[in-house]
Design a protein around this motif. Structure first.
Motif, PDB file in Angstrom:
ATOM      1  N   HIS A  89       0.854  -1.194   0.000  1.00 55.60           N
ATOM      2  CA  HIS A  89       0.000   0.000   0.000  1.00 55.60           C
ATOM      3  C   HIS A  89       0.887   1.241   0.000  1.00 55.60           C
ATOM      4  N   SER A  91       1.864   5.005   1.151  1.00 57.72           N
ATOM      5  CA  SER A  91       1.764   5.645   2.454  1.00 57.72           C
ATOM      6  C   SER A  91       2.563   6.950   2.438  1.00 57.72           C
ATOM      7  N   ASN A  93       4.303   7.605   5.036  1.00 58.36           N
ATOM      8  CA  ASN A  93       5.398   7.208   5.923  1.00 58.36           C
ATOM      9  C   ASN A  93       6.500   6.510   5.117  1.00 58.36           C
TER      10      ASN A  93
END
Length: 141
Positions: A89, A91, A93
């Motif tokens: 996924h 992100s 981050n």
């Protein structure tokens, strides 16, 4: 580090405007703990020895290497892997895995030492979107 070279004709290394896509692991304590200790030694998600801490690279270091070799970093985005679903996924981050997109911004006549650092840290090189076999062989060196 995974590298994808996208360009027409000569490819990224010879063509201004060519795109380079890189996915790699950030060099953080968290990435060491999860990428090596957990995924290799505890959970066995990947075989032991798959990751080498010395080859992990921060987004800032990668950007510096790319810019010193005539590339302009357009995007850096985090990637998260879910071992339960088996899916990746996107992100915000970047502390574990991340992807970077850079574009060749100028022609460089002489390689800098950073170019050799990048070559030395590259685990896999994939040339795509070019039909010249000589270019593919040169990129794999």
């Amino acid at each position: 580090m995974k590298i994808l070279d996208v360009g027409c004709g000569g490819g990224l290394l010879t063509e201004p405007g060519g795109s380079l896509f890189i996915t790699t692991i950030n060099k953080t304590q968290l990435s060491y703990a999860l990428g090596i200790v957990f995924s290799e030694q505890i959970a066995g998600i990947v075989p032991k020895g798959t990751h080498t801490w010395e080859k992990f690279v921060s987004p800032e270091t990668l950007e510096s290497i790319l810019e010193s070799n005539g590339l302009s970093v357009q995007t850096v985005v985090g990637m998260l892997y879910n071992p339960f679903s088996g899916y990746w996924h996107w992100s915000e981050n970047t502390s574990l895995n991340y992807a970077a997109h850079a574009v060749k911004s100028r022609v460089q006549e002489h390689p800098t030492s950073a170019e050799f650092v990048l070559k030395g840290e590259t685990e896999e090189l994939q040339a795509n979107a070019c039909t010249n076999p000589a270019v593919h062989e040169e990129l794999k060196k």
